[in-house]
Enzyme design. Structure first.
Site, PDB file in Angstrom:
ATOM      1  CB  VAL A  65       4.146  -5.304  -3.330  1.00 11.07           C
ATOM      2  CG1 VAL A  65       3.186  -4.795  -4.887  1.00 11.07           C
ATOM      3  CG2 VAL A  65       5.182  -4.899  -3.236  1.00 11.07           C
ATOM      4  CD  GLU A  66      -1.717  -4.943  -3.240  1.00 12.46           C
ATOM      5  OE1 GLU A  66      -2.754  -4.562  -3.910  1.00 12.46           O
ATOM      6  OE2 GLU A  66      -1.453  -5.837  -3.619  1.00 12.46           O
ATOM      7  CB  THR A  67      -1.939   0.329  -1.773  1.00 12.29           C
ATOM      8  OG1 THR A  67      -1.629   0.764  -0.125  1.00 12.29           O
ATOM      9  CG2 THR A  67      -3.509  -0.040  -1.773  1.00 12.29           C
TER      10      THR A  67
END
Length: 336
Positions: free
Chosen positions: A124-126
Site C-alpha cells: 500500500v505504501e510504495t
C-alpha cells in the site's frame, strides 16, 4: 484555452506562489533559528546546517500536495479500496513475498507480525518499493517547516530528525529522497520513525530503506510490535448492523477499541463470525455513496495498523490486501 497573464507569469517565476517566502533557506530568520537550535541541542555546527539548507530548494509542489483541497471530495470506500485491491497489486505482493520469504518469516517469528500484514503495508505504501517518492527530503521538509505554518512545528521536528539521522548514518542529509512529506524508502518512515523503530534486519551493519527490503520488513514488523500488536489475535470481522441501531454514535466513540462486547450486543450489532473475540472493539464504517455502508468490528490489531496511518480506510485496505495475499500465497504460491 489561452493561459492568463497571471498563470504565465507564475510559471516563469515572475509572481511568487502563496506560502513561499523566496530566497535561500539559509537566509531566512526561522532557518537561522533552526540552525542555532541544532547547535545548542545536538552539537551541530550552525554554519554547516545553514550551508545544507542553502543547498536545498523550495518545493512549491510540496505545498500543493499538503494543503487540503478547496472542495473536499466525498469519501468512497469502494473507490479507495480499488486503488489497492487489484490483480497487479496482489501479483506484485506474491512476488515480493516469495522473494523475501525468509525475512518475512524471521519477522513473524521475532515480532509476531504475520507476513501478509507486512507485505500489504509495503504494498500500500510504495507498491513494494516501486514508488518511494522522488522529492529530496531536506528540501521537502524545509519547505513544510518554513513555508507551511499550519504544521510547521511537526515538520521542523522531522527536519531536525533528518539531520540527526544523517549524522548517525554518516550520510549527506541531501542524499535522502522520499515523499512530499519526507517519508523515506520502502516503508515510508518519517525520519523520527526511522530513528525510533528501524532495525538492521539483514545484519549488514547499516539500515538501508532504499536498497535493502529486509531492513524495511523488519522495521515495519518492529513498528507494529512496538505499537501493541498482539500475536495471533483477530484484526477485524464484518458486522451486521440493524437499521434501527444508532451506529453513528458507536462509530464516533473513536478508532481505539473501547466498545465492550455487551455494548455492541445491546445495540443489536452481530459479528459475522461464529466465535467473535470477547474483547473490546471499535465499530468501523466504510461508506460508499449510493451503496450500503459496510460495517466491521476492529480489534486491537486493527487499531495498531491505524498507528501507521490514522485512517480506517487505510487500515482496512491493508487488512483486505493482506487476506487476499495470504489466500493466494497459501493456495498457489507457497514453496512446496
Amino acid at each position: 484555452m489561452k493561459r492568463t497573464f497571471a498563470a504565465a507569469a507564475l510559471s516563469l517565476g515572475l509572481i511568487s506562489q502563496p506560502g513561499l517566502a523566496g530566497g535561500s533557506f539559509a537566509e531566512r530568520p526561522e532557518a537561522i533559528r533552526f540552525a542555532d537550535s541544532m547547535q545548542e541541542k545536538h552539537g551541530f555546527d550552525r554554519d554547516t546546517v545553514l550551508a545544507t539548507l542553502g543547498r536545498a530548494h523550495q518545493e512549491p509542489r510540496v505545498l500543493d500536495l499538503i494543503r487540503p483541497p478547496a472542495t473536499p471530495g466525498i469519501r468512497s470506500w469502494q473507490r479507495y479500496r480499488a486503488r489497492f485491491l487489484d490483480s497487479k497489486r496482489i501479483e506484485g505482493g506474491i512476488a515480493f513475498w516469495q522473494t523475501h520469504a525468509g525475512a518475512l518469516q524471521k519477522a513473524a517469528d521475532q515480532y509476531g507480525i504475520p507476513p501478509e500484514i507486512v507485505v500489504a503495508i509495503i504494498g500500500v505504501e510504495t507498491y513494494y518499493g516501486r514508488n518511494t517518492g522522488n522529492f529530496e527530503a531536506v528540501s521537502a521538509l524545509a519547505t513544510l517547516a518554513f513555508d507551511y505554518p499550519p504544521r510547521a512545528a511537526l515538520f521542523q521536528g522531522e527536519l531536525e530528525q533528518l539531520f540527526l539521522l544523517a549524522r548517525e548514518q554518516v550520510r549527506d542529509p541531501l542524499s535522502y529522497y522520499g515523499s512530499y512529506a519526507g517519508a523515506i524508502g520502502y516503508p515510508q518512515f518519517l525520519p523520527s520513525s526511522i530513528r525510533s523503530y528501524a532495525v538492521d534486519f539483514d545484519g549488514d551493519g547499516h539500515i538501508d530503506f532504499d536498497n535493502e527490503p529486509a531492513d524495511a520488513i523488519g522495521s515495519v514488523a518492529n513498528y507494529l510490535a512496538r505499537h501493541g500488536w498482539v500475536r495471533g489475535e483477530t484484526v477485524a470481522i464484518p458486522a451486521l448492523v440493524p437499521a434501527e441501531a444508532d451506529a453513528q454514535t458507536l462509530v464516533d466513540s473513536g478508532i481505539e477499541p473501547a466498545l465492550a462486547p455487551e455494548t455492541i450486543a445491546s445495540a443489536g450489532i452481530v459479528a459475522a463470525s461464529a466465535n467473535p473475540p470477547a474483547k473490546p472493539a471499535t465499530l468501523v464504517d466504510l461508506a460508499t455513496p449510493g451503496a450500503p455502508t459496510e460495517y466491521w468490528l476492529g480489534y486491537r490489531n486493527f487499531y495498531v495498523i491505524t498507528r501507521y496511518n490514522k485512517s480506517s480506510f487505510y487500515a482496512m485496505a491493508v487488512y483486505e490486501l493482506a487476506r487476499a495475499l495470504r489466500d493466494q500465497y497459501v493456495n498457489v504460491a507457497a514453496p512446496q
